[in-house]
Design an enzyme around this catalytic site. Structure first.
Site, PDB file in Angstrom:
ATOM      1  N   ASN A 198      69.708  95.165  51.981  1.00 33.36           N
ATOM      2  CA  ASN A 198      70.063  95.916  50.774  1.00 33.36           C
ATOM      3  C   ASN A 198      68.903  96.868  50.398  1.00 33.36           C
ATOM      4  O   ASN A 198      67.836  96.429  49.967  1.00 33.36           O
ATOM      5  CB  ASN A 198      70.333  94.911  49.638  1.00 33.36           C
ATOM      6  CG  ASN A 198      70.768  95.595  48.359  1.00 33.36           C
ATOM      7  OD1 ASN A 198      70.215  96.621  47.985  1.00 33.36           O
ATOM      8  ND2 ASN A 198      71.741  95.013  47.690  1.00 33.36           N
TER       9      ASN A 198
ATOM     10  N   HIS B  45      68.435  98.873  47.963  1.00 36.39           N
ATOM     11  CA  HIS B  45      67.998  98.829  46.556  1.00 36.39           C
ATOM     12  C   HIS B  45      66.988  97.690  46.373  1.00 36.39           C
ATOM     13  O   HIS B  45      65.941  97.857  45.760  1.00 36.39           O
ATOM     14  CB  HIS B  45      69.184  98.614  45.618  1.00 36.39           C
ATOM     15  CG  HIS B  45      70.155  99.742  45.622  1.00 36.39           C
ATOM     16  ND1 HIS B  45      69.902 100.943  45.008  1.00 36.39           N
ATOM     17  CD2 HIS B  45      71.381  99.858  46.183  1.00 36.39           C
ATOM     18  CE1 HIS B  45      70.933 101.751  45.168  1.00 36.39           C
ATOM     19  NE2 HIS B  45      71.850 101.118  45.881  1.00 36.39           N
ATOM     20  N   LYS B  46      67.336  96.521  46.903  1.00 39.94           N
ATOM     21  CA  LYS B  46      66.437  95.372  46.776  1.00 39.94           C
ATOM     22  C   LYS B  46      65.117  95.654  47.495  1.00 39.94           C
ATOM     23  O   LYS B  46      64.036  95.386  46.970  1.00 39.94           O
ATOM     24  CB  LYS B  46      67.062  94.122  47.411  1.00 39.94           C
ATOM     25  CG  LYS B  46      68.169  93.476  46.617  1.00 39.94           C
ATOM     26  CD  LYS B  46      68.524  92.147  47.272  1.00 39.94           C
ATOM     27  CE  LYS B  46      69.753  91.523  46.668  1.00 39.94           C
ATOM     28  NZ  LYS B  46      70.090  90.240  47.287  1.00 39.94           N
TER      29      LYS B  46
ATOM     30  N   ASP C  81      68.277  86.132  46.330  1.00 37.85           N
ATOM     31  CA  ASP C  81      69.707  85.992  46.085  1.00 37.85           C
ATOM     32  C   ASP C  81      69.879  86.139  44.585  1.00 37.85           C
ATOM     33  O   ASP C  81      69.173  85.513  43.797  1.00 37.85           O
ATOM     34  CB  ASP C  81      70.260  84.661  46.583  1.00 37.85           C
ATOM     35  CG  ASP C  81      71.764  84.768  46.783  1.00 37.85           C
ATOM     36  OD1 ASP C  81      72.192  85.557  47.663  1.00 37.85           O
ATOM     37  OD2 ASP C  81      72.528  84.119  46.030  1.00 37.85           O
TER      38      ASP C  81
ATOM     39  N   PHE D 168      72.545 100.980  41.619  1.00 37.84           N
ATOM     40  CA  PHE D 168      72.627  99.674  42.278  1.00 37.84           C
ATOM     41  C   PHE D 168      73.578  98.758  41.497  1.00 37.84           C
ATOM     42  O   PHE D 168      73.372  98.491  40.317  1.00 37.84           O
ATOM     43  CB  PHE D 168      71.209  99.091  42.337  1.00 37.84           C
ATOM     44  CG  PHE D 168      71.107  97.686  42.897  1.00 37.84           C
ATOM     45  CD1 PHE D 168      72.113  97.113  43.658  1.00 37.84           C
ATOM     46  CD2 PHE D 168      69.955  96.939  42.666  1.00 37.84           C
ATOM     47  CE1 PHE D 168      71.998  95.825  44.177  1.00 37.84           C
ATOM     48  CE2 PHE D 168      69.819  95.648  43.180  1.00 37.84           C
ATOM     49  CZ  PHE D 168      70.847  95.098  43.924  1.00 37.84           C
ATOM     50  N   GLY D 169      74.578  98.246  42.160  1.00 38.04           N
ATOM     51  CA  GLY D 169      75.454  97.211  41.626  1.00 38.04           C
ATOM     52  C   GLY D 169      75.887  97.395  40.183  1.00 38.04           C
ATOM     53  O   GLY D 169      76.479  98.410  39.811  1.00 38.04           O
TER      54      GLY D 169
ATOM     55  N   ASP E 276      74.004  97.805  37.610  1.00 36.06           N
ATOM     56  CA  ASP E 276      72.997  98.501  36.795  1.00 36.06           C
ATOM     57  C   ASP E 276      73.613  99.388  35.705  1.00 36.06           C
ATOM     58  O   ASP E 276      73.130  99.401  34.563  1.00 36.06           O
ATOM     59  CB  ASP E 276      72.074  99.372  37.673  1.00 36.06           C
ATOM     60  CG  ASP E 276      70.905  98.570  38.244  1.00 36.06           C
ATOM     61  OD1 ASP E 276      70.842  97.351  37.989  1.00 36.06           O
ATOM     62  OD2 ASP E 276      70.054  99.165  38.930  1.00 36.06           O
TER      63      ASP E 276
ATOM     64  N   LYS F  69      62.309  99.122  35.083  1.00 37.39           N
ATOM     65  CA  LYS F  69      63.136  98.042  35.655  1.00 37.39           C
ATOM     66  C   LYS F  69      62.269  97.076  36.460  1.00 37.39           C
ATOM     67  O   LYS F  69      62.442  95.864  36.389  1.00 37.39           O
ATOM     68  CB  LYS F  69      64.259  98.617  36.530  1.00 37.39           C
ATOM     69  CG  LYS F  69      65.199  97.512  36.999  1.00 37.39           C
ATOM     70  CD  LYS F  69      66.344  97.926  37.888  1.00 37.39           C
ATOM     71  CE  LYS F  69      67.086  96.675  38.359  1.00 37.39           C
ATOM     72  NZ  LYS F  69      67.992  96.906  39.476  1.00 37.39           N
TER      73      LYS F  69
ATOM     74  N   ARG G  78      64.572  90.287  39.103  1.00 38.16           N
ATOM     75  CA  ARG G  78      63.884  90.281  40.405  1.00 38.16           C
ATOM     76  C   ARG G  78      62.374  90.424  40.196  1.00 38.16           C
ATOM     77  O   ARG G  78      61.589  89.737  40.840  1.00 38.16           O
ATOM     78  CB  ARG G  78      64.440  91.429  41.257  1.00 38.16           C
ATOM     79  CG  ARG G  78      63.953  91.476  42.682  1.00 38.16           C
ATOM     80  CD  ARG G  78      64.828  92.371  43.550  1.00 38.16           C
ATOM     81  NE  ARG G  78      66.207  91.924  43.546  1.00 38.16           N
ATOM     82  CZ  ARG G  78      67.190  92.525  42.865  1.00 38.16           C
ATOM     83  NH1 ARG G  78      66.956  93.615  42.170  1.00 38.16           N
ATOM     84  NH2 ARG G  78      68.417  92.021  42.877  1.00 38.16           N
TER      85      ARG G  78
HETATM   86  P1  IMP Z   1      73.309  89.122  47.123  1.00 38.09           P
HETATM   87  O1  IMP Z   1      72.966  90.123  48.167  1.00 38.09           O
HETATM   88  O2  IMP Z   1      74.274  88.084  47.563  1.00 38.09           O
HETATM   89  O3  IMP Z   1      72.101  88.542  46.462  1.00 38.09           O
HETATM   90  O4  IMP Z   1      74.129  89.941  46.024  1.00 38.09           O
HETATM   91  C1  IMP Z   1      73.561  90.415  44.895  1.00 38.09           C
HETATM   92  C2  IMP Z   1      74.592  91.194  44.109  1.00 38.09           C
HETATM   93  O5  IMP Z   1      74.343  90.982  42.728  1.00 38.09           O
HETATM   94  C3  IMP Z   1      74.454  92.692  44.339  1.00 38.09           C
HETATM   95  O6  IMP Z   1      75.286  93.146  45.376  1.00 38.09           O
HETATM   96  C4  IMP Z   1      74.843  93.256  42.982  1.00 38.09           C
HETATM   97  O7  IMP Z   1      76.228  93.309  42.869  1.00 38.09           O
HETATM   98  C5  IMP Z   1      74.321  92.199  42.022  1.00 38.09           C
HETATM   99  N1  IMP Z   1      72.934  92.477  41.647  1.00 38.09           N
HETATM  100  C6  IMP Z   1      71.826  91.721  41.906  1.00 38.09           C
HETATM  101  N2  IMP Z   1      70.723  92.283  41.411  1.00 38.09           N
HETATM  102  C7  IMP Z   1      71.113  93.430  40.818  1.00 38.09           C
HETATM  103  C8  IMP Z   1      70.403  94.456  40.152  1.00 38.09           C
HETATM  104  O8  IMP Z   1      69.183  94.468  40.004  1.00 38.09           O
HETATM  105  N3  IMP Z   1      71.176  95.463  39.687  1.00 38.09           N
HETATM  106  C9  IMP Z   1      72.518  95.523  39.829  1.00 38.09           C
HETATM  107  N4  IMP Z   1      73.220  94.603  40.453  1.00 38.09           N
HETATM  108  C10 IMP Z   1      72.526  93.549  40.973  1.00 38.09           C
END
Ligand code: IMP
Length: 196
Positions: A9, A11-12, A69, A149-150, A152, A172, A178
């Site tokens: 990801n 963004h992460k 996660d 991102f997601g 946000d 942020k 995070r």
């Molecule tokens: P993971 O990859 O299974 O941990 O999924 C995390 C999901 O949670 C992401 O795809 C986003 O939908 C949401 N998410 C987690 N952290 C954020 C953030 O900082 N901003 C926006 N959405 C987030």
């Protein structure tokens, strides 16, 4: 110290790299190994899924790996979408946001929190986990931002009038779920980071 970021990801990855900037930790991304493995997140808790991801890559590349996660837990939805945040609507981020707004239609309690569990997994099969939580509220309207991102665009952290997409990376990365989890990891690694 070299640590692999166990995530595809972007963004992460960007956030994690920004939070470790200025330290002696050298973060390596999976792109640098041209690794496109898809690690299935089969568990129902943040920590178990975080362990699955970090363990897989730490063993594969025999180096410490960190995973995150994370997810959004909405009070009025009994904590959903939670660990299923990524696949909430079975669509993309925008569809997830639209589904969230729809589910909250007519509901005045907009309280929610983001959770991040960061795991560092070492090649000797030991690991440590760190949790970060950020409280806030879900907005009523979805605005469009470039490369957001997601969730946000819908999440307004407590104490701010702007949502996560609007406050900018610098803020942020100081206040997010995070950032809070990674800050704890950084403190734990401090000895290694500063005395290598
Ligand atoms: P993971 O990859 O299974 O941990 O999924 C995390 C999901 O949670 C992401 O795809 C986003 O939908 C949401 N998410 C987690 N952290 C954020 C953030 O900082 N901003 C926006 N959405 C987030």
């Amino acid at each position: 110290m070299k640590i692999l970021i166990a995530s595809h990801n972007n963004h992460k990855i960007k956030e994690i790299k920004a939070i470790f900037m200025g330290t002696n930790v050298k973060l390596v991304s999976l792109d640098e190994f041209d690794d496109h493995d898809d690690v299935e997140e089969t568990e129902h808790t943040f920590i178990k899924n975080a362990v699955i991801k970090a363990k897989y890559y730490a063993k594969k590349y025999r180096m410490p790996a960190i995973s995150d996660d994370s997810g959004l837990c909405v009070d009025a939805l009994n904590g959903r979408p939670g660990v299923h945040s990524k696949r909430y609507s079975n669509g993309n981020d925008n569809q997830n946001n639209l589904k969230l707004l729809k589910e909250l239609e007519g509901i005045s309690n907009r309280k929610a929190h983001f959770v991040s569990v960061v795991v560092i997994y070492f090649p000797d099969c030991t690991y440590k986990a760190y949790e970060g939580i950020a409280h806030g509220e879900i907005g009523h309207h979805l605005k469009t931002y470039e490369n957001a991102f997601g969730y946000d665009p819908l999440f307004y952290p407590d104490g701010y009038d702007q949502n996560y997409a609007e406050i900018g990376a610098q803020i942020k990365n100081q206040i997010s779920h995070r950032a809070r989890a990674l800050q704890k990891l950084k403190e734990d690694l401090d000895e290694v980071i500063n005395h290598e």
